[in-house]
Every structure is written in structure tokens, then in C-alpha cells.
Write a protein that holds these residues in place. Structure first.
Motif, PDB file in Angstrom:
ATOM      1  N   ALA A   1      41.781  -1.710 -11.806  1.00  0.00           N
ATOM      2  CA  ALA A   1      41.834  -2.922 -10.985  1.00  0.00           C
ATOM      3  C   ALA A   1      42.994  -2.876  -9.998  1.00  0.00           C
ATOM      4  CB  ALA A   1      41.949  -4.157 -11.874  1.00  0.00           C
ATOM      5  N   LEU A   2      44.172  -2.429 -10.458  1.00  0.00           N
ATOM      6  CA  LEU A   2      45.344  -2.337  -9.583  1.00  0.00           C
ATOM      7  C   LEU A   2      45.145  -1.276  -8.512  1.00  0.00           C
ATOM      8  CD1 LEU A   2      48.186  -3.208  -8.857  1.00  0.00           C
ATOM      9  CD2 LEU A   2      49.059  -1.588 -10.564  1.00  0.00           C
TER      10      LEU A   2
ATOM     11  N   ARG B   1      53.419   0.992   3.906  1.00  0.00           N
ATOM     12  CA  ARG B   1      53.679  -0.440   3.882  1.00  0.00           C
ATOM     13  C   ARG B   1      54.036  -0.876   2.465  1.00  0.00           C
ATOM     14  NH1 ARG B   1      53.825   0.444   8.427  1.00  0.00           N
ATOM     15  NH2 ARG B   1      52.765  -0.593  10.169  1.00  0.00           N
ATOM     16  N   GLU B   2      54.867  -1.911   2.353  1.00  0.00           N
ATOM     17  CA  GLU B   2      55.239  -2.445   1.048  1.00  0.00           C
ATOM     18  C   GLU B   2      54.083  -3.260   0.474  1.00  0.00           C
ATOM     19  OE1 GLU B   2      58.798  -4.667   1.519  1.00  0.00           O
ATOM     20  OE2 GLU B   2      60.073  -2.899   1.840  1.00  0.00           O
ATOM     21  N   ILE B   3      54.059  -3.324  -0.847  1.00  0.00           N
ATOM     22  CA  ILE B   3      52.992  -4.087  -1.508  1.00  0.00           C
ATOM     23  C   ILE B   3      53.202  -5.576  -1.251  1.00  0.00           C
ATOM     24  CG2 ILE B   3      52.750  -2.338  -3.305  1.00  0.00           C
ATOM     25  CD1 ILE B   3      54.263  -4.235  -5.180  1.00  0.00           C
ATOM     26  N   PRO B   4      52.133  -6.372  -1.233  1.00  0.00           N
ATOM     27  CA  PRO B   4      52.279  -7.818  -1.004  1.00  0.00           C
ATOM     28  C   PRO B   4      52.863  -8.512  -2.223  1.00  0.00           C
ATOM     29  CG  PRO B   4      50.002  -7.280  -1.459  1.00  0.00           C
ATOM     30  CD  PRO B   4      50.724  -5.965  -1.357  1.00  0.00           C
ATOM     31  N   PRO B   5      53.472  -9.664  -2.026  1.00  0.00           N
ATOM     32  CA  PRO B   5      54.064 -10.400  -3.161  1.00  0.00           C
ATOM     33  C   PRO B   5      53.056 -10.720  -4.260  1.00  0.00           C
ATOM     34  CG  PRO B   5      54.849 -11.295  -1.080  1.00  0.00           C
ATOM     35  CD  PRO B   5      53.781 -10.308  -0.725  1.00  0.00           C
ATOM     36  N   SER B   6      51.797 -10.867  -3.895  1.00  0.00           N
ATOM     37  CA  SER B   6      50.789 -11.204  -4.905  1.00  0.00           C
ATOM     38  C   SER B   6      50.610 -10.101  -5.941  1.00  0.00           C
ATOM     39  CB  SER B   6      49.451 -11.500  -4.226  1.00  0.00           C
ATOM     40  OG  SER B   6      49.046 -10.399  -3.425  1.00  0.00           O
TER      41      SER B   6
ATOM     42  N   ILE C   1      46.035  -9.124 -11.889  1.00  0.00           N
ATOM     43  CA  ILE C   1      45.582  -8.995 -10.501  1.00  0.00           C
ATOM     44  C   ILE C   1      45.064 -10.353 -10.051  1.00  0.00           C
ATOM     45  CG2 ILE C   1      44.102  -7.740  -8.895  1.00  0.00           C
ATOM     46  CD1 ILE C   1      46.143  -6.000 -10.425  1.00  0.00           C
ATOM     47  N   PRO C   2      45.630 -10.941  -9.006  1.00  0.00           N
ATOM     48  CA  PRO C   2      45.172 -12.269  -8.541  1.00  0.00           C
ATOM     49  C   PRO C   2      43.691 -12.238  -8.160  1.00  0.00           C
ATOM     50  CG  PRO C   2      47.263 -11.673  -7.514  1.00  0.00           C
ATOM     51  CD  PRO C   2      46.777 -10.454  -8.212  1.00  0.00           C
ATOM     52  N   PRO C   3      42.995 -13.353  -8.351  1.00  0.00           N
ATOM     53  CA  PRO C   3      41.583 -13.408  -8.000  1.00  0.00           C
ATOM     54  C   PRO C   3      41.346 -13.074  -6.523  1.00  0.00           C
ATOM     55  CG  PRO C   3      42.222 -15.331  -9.292  1.00  0.00           C
ATOM     56  CD  PRO C   3      43.472 -14.611  -8.961  1.00  0.00           C
TER      57      PRO C   3
END
Length: 374
Positions: free
Chosen positions: A316-317, A329-334, A365-367
Motif C-alpha cells: 500500500a505504501l 521530491r519530499e514525501i507529503p505530510p499525509s 495510509i490515508p484514504p
């Protein structure tokens, strides 16, 4: 074949072709409009400055007809007097000359605008071809211009006849009044009639300007093949562009693969996706160094294995990182929470004390972030 191509040219000219034609000096012009503007401005100037011109011309005539004995006996003084008279005449006529000059320039550039093309000053021997000259002389456009000129002559001539006929009763009366008054009356009649004729002529030729623009754009019309050729010249050959894009992708892929050895962990799902993550203390959020699917994912995993980089299966990640994070690019805060758990799990692996409790799960993992299995 040329006639067929002319018939096929039903598409309007592109802006590029219009600009190219303009660069070559091919622009619409209306000679009738510029001529009408010059005559109208000239007569208007005479009407406005009529008193000034009359008085100044009287003084000039007096000076020209007044001759002293000394001037008559000295040729040098005669030459100087002539030059002085000529300069004064030019000074008197300067308002009229300047107005006509400005009108000529503005009337010419009113259609097509101002442009200067140096190469048009170069001699072209092709213009001396008599066959081509005769062909142009009897072309459809030449016949149309001839018919238009004849129509203007007939209309203006008929109107001039009517105006002159309207003064028939005034001519005998002018013979009974003093000569200066008769000249002034005749000048007033002539100037008024000339203004009327010029105004009518200006109205008549006002349609010539839009016609010349229409004719100009019609001459520049294009067919499908010409538009395609122009697009190819402007945008480049599609095959060449495709090859350039392929080379750019290959170079980008090589740079991406060169960054894989600097990764801290490879996130997989386990076979379709592979994402290389790097994290440095104090260097901001973790960054994606490389990512890929299928064959590229396989190459990333093989290269990571060669350099001893840990590979952790978090489907999933891996899918979420691949979809939402670009390379470098950096990963998003989510995704901070899931990646933080992944790094914590990696730390326990390196210490030989694996802690499954910190392993990220699908709930981390956010929806909407995970696109799901492909």
C-alpha cells in the motif's frame, strides 16, 4: 497542378505565414485610399489657409514684378533676388507641403502599417521578363483594377460636369465685376467644387481598403499540406521530437538509477512497484530518489541488492509513494506517519531486533492515497 492547388487553398493563412509575408514586404496597400487622403488634406489645407496664401502670393507677385534699375544691371543681384523669392515661396507653401507629406505617409500606412524591407531595394531581373509583365497586365486582377478606374473616372467626371453646369449662370456675372472680385469668386467656386469631388471620391474608394485586405488574405490562403508543412517546420518533425523525448527519458532514467545506491530503503509491493527512499537527519522529510513499475522496478531492486540496500515489502505504501510523489521530491505530510514507521522498522532490522509492532499497515495510509493493486 498549380490551378488545383489554388482551388484547394480554402483555409485561412496562419499567423506565421502572414508574419513571413510581412517580413518579405508583402502587405496590403490601398492606393486609392492614400490618394484620396492626400487630395482631401491638400484641399482642406488650401481652404483653411486660403486667406494666408492669397495675401502672401500678392506680396510675392509684387516682389517678383518689382524690378529696380540696379537689379536689372547687376546679374549677381538678379540671382540673389530670384533665390530670395524662391525661399519665400517655399516658406509660404510649407504648411501645405508638410500637410500633404504627412497625409501621404498616413494614407499609405493606414492599410498594412509601416514596414521597411531592405531586400526589396535590391534589383530583381525577373521583373524585366516581358512575358510575365504581359501576363500580369491581362490578369483578372488587372482587368478588375482597370474597370474600377474607369468607373471612378465616369462617376467623378459626371459629378464634375454637374457642378460646373451649376455655375453657368455665374460666369456672365463674373465678367461684369472687378477682376480681383471675379478671381476671388472663381477661386471660391473651384475650391468648393474640388472639396465636394474629393469627398465623394473618398467615399467611393473607402471600400477599396477592406477589399485590398480581403484580396491580400485570399492570396495567402493555404491548403492542408501547406499547414502541415508549416507545423512541421515550427514544431519540428514528429519523429525527431519523439526521438528527443526518448533520449530525454533515457537520460532521466540513468540519472534516477544512479541515485539508487544513495537510498536508505526500497519500498516494494513486492514485484510491480519499487520506490527508493532516502532520509538524512536534519535534511528535511524523506525524499524519493527513484521509482518504477515492472521492468524498472526490477532494475531498482537488482541495483539495491548489489549495494546491500534493504528492501521492505509494504504494498500500500509503495503504491501511494509511486502515485503521489515525484522523483527528487519530499514525501507529503499525509504519508509522514507510514514512512516514520517504515524507518523505525528499518532501524530495528539493522540492530537485529526486529519489532513487528512498528511495521506500517494499510491503516497508516490515508484514504484515497493508495490507488490499489494494478
Amino acid at each position: 497542378m498549380s490551378e488545383e492547388n489554388d482551388l484547394e487553398r480554402e483555409l485561412p493563412a496562419t499567423q506565421r505565414k502572414i508574419e513571413k509575408a510581412r517580413e518579405e514586404g508583402n502587405i496590403p496597400r490601398s492606393k486609392d485610399l492614400s490618394g484620396a487622403v492626400v487630395v482631401l488634406v491638400g484641399l482642406g489645407c488650401l481652404f483653411v489657409f486660403s486667406d494666408f496664401f492669397v495675401e502672401q502670393n500678392k506680396d510675392l507677385m509684387k516682389q517678383a514684378l518689382t524690378l529696380s534699375t540696379q537689379d536689372a544691371k547687376d546679374p549677381a543681384r538678379m540671382g540673389a533676388a530670384f533665390v530670395d523669392l524662391l525661399l519665400k515661396s517655399l516658406l509660404v507653401l510649407s504648411p501645405l507641403l508638410i500637410a500633404v507629406l504627412v497625409a501621404a505617409v498616413l494614407g499609405t500606412i493606414a492599410v498594412g502599417g509601416a514596414i521597411f524591407v531592405g531586400k526589396n531595394l535590391q534589383p530583381k531581373f525577373s521583373k524585366l521578363n516581358p512575358v510575365k509583365g504581359l501576363k500580369n497586365m491581362f490578369s483578372g486582377n488587372a482587368m478588375f483594377e482597370f474597370a474600377k478606374a474607369m468607373l471612378k473616372v465616369l462617376v467623378i467626371g459626371a459629378l464634375a460636369t454637374v457642378l460646373i453646369w451649376g455655375h453657368v449662370d455665374d460666369f456672365p456675372r463674373m465678367m461684369t465685376i472687378p477682376l480681383p472680385n471675379a478671381i476671388e469668386l472663381a477661386a471660391a467656386f473651384a475650391l468648393r467644387d474640388a472639396l465636394i469631388l474629393t469627398l465623394v471620391f473618398a467615399v467611393a474608394v473607402s471600400v477599396d481598403a477592406p477589399y485590398q485586405v480581403f484580396r491580400y488574405l485570399k492570396q495567402l490562403r493555404m491548403n492542408i499540406e501547406e499547414i502541415r508543412r508549416e507545423q512541421k517546420e515550427t514544431d519540428g518533425d514528429p519523429h525527431v521530437k519523439a526521438r528527443v523525448r526518448q533520449i530525454q527519458r533515457e537520460m532521466s532514467r540513468k540519472r534516477m538509477m544512479a541515485a539508487v545506491p544513495m537510498a536508505d530503503v526500497i519500498v516494494t509491493n513486492p514485484t510491480h512497484y519499487a520506490v527508493a527512499l532516502a532520509y538524512r537527519d536534519g535534511g528535511g522529510a524523506p525524499r524519493v530518489l527513484a521509482k518504477g513499475v515492472d521492468l524498472i522496478a526490477l532494475q531498482i531492486r537488482e541495483l539495491a541488492a548489489q549495494h546491500g540496500i534493504a528492501q521492505i515489502e509494504v504494498p500500500a505504501l509503495a503504491r501511494a509513494l509511486y502515485k503521489h510523489v515525484d522523483i527528487e521530491r519530499e514525501i507529503p505530510p499525509s504519508l509522514y506517519g507510514a514512512v516514520a514507521k517504515l524507518l523505525a522498522y528499518l532501524f530495528t532490522m539493522e540492530k537485529g531486533q526486529i519489532d513487528e509492532s512498528v511495521f506500517p499497515s494499510e491503516q497508516d495510509i490515508p484514504p484515497g492515497m493508495d490507488p490499489g493493486p494494478s
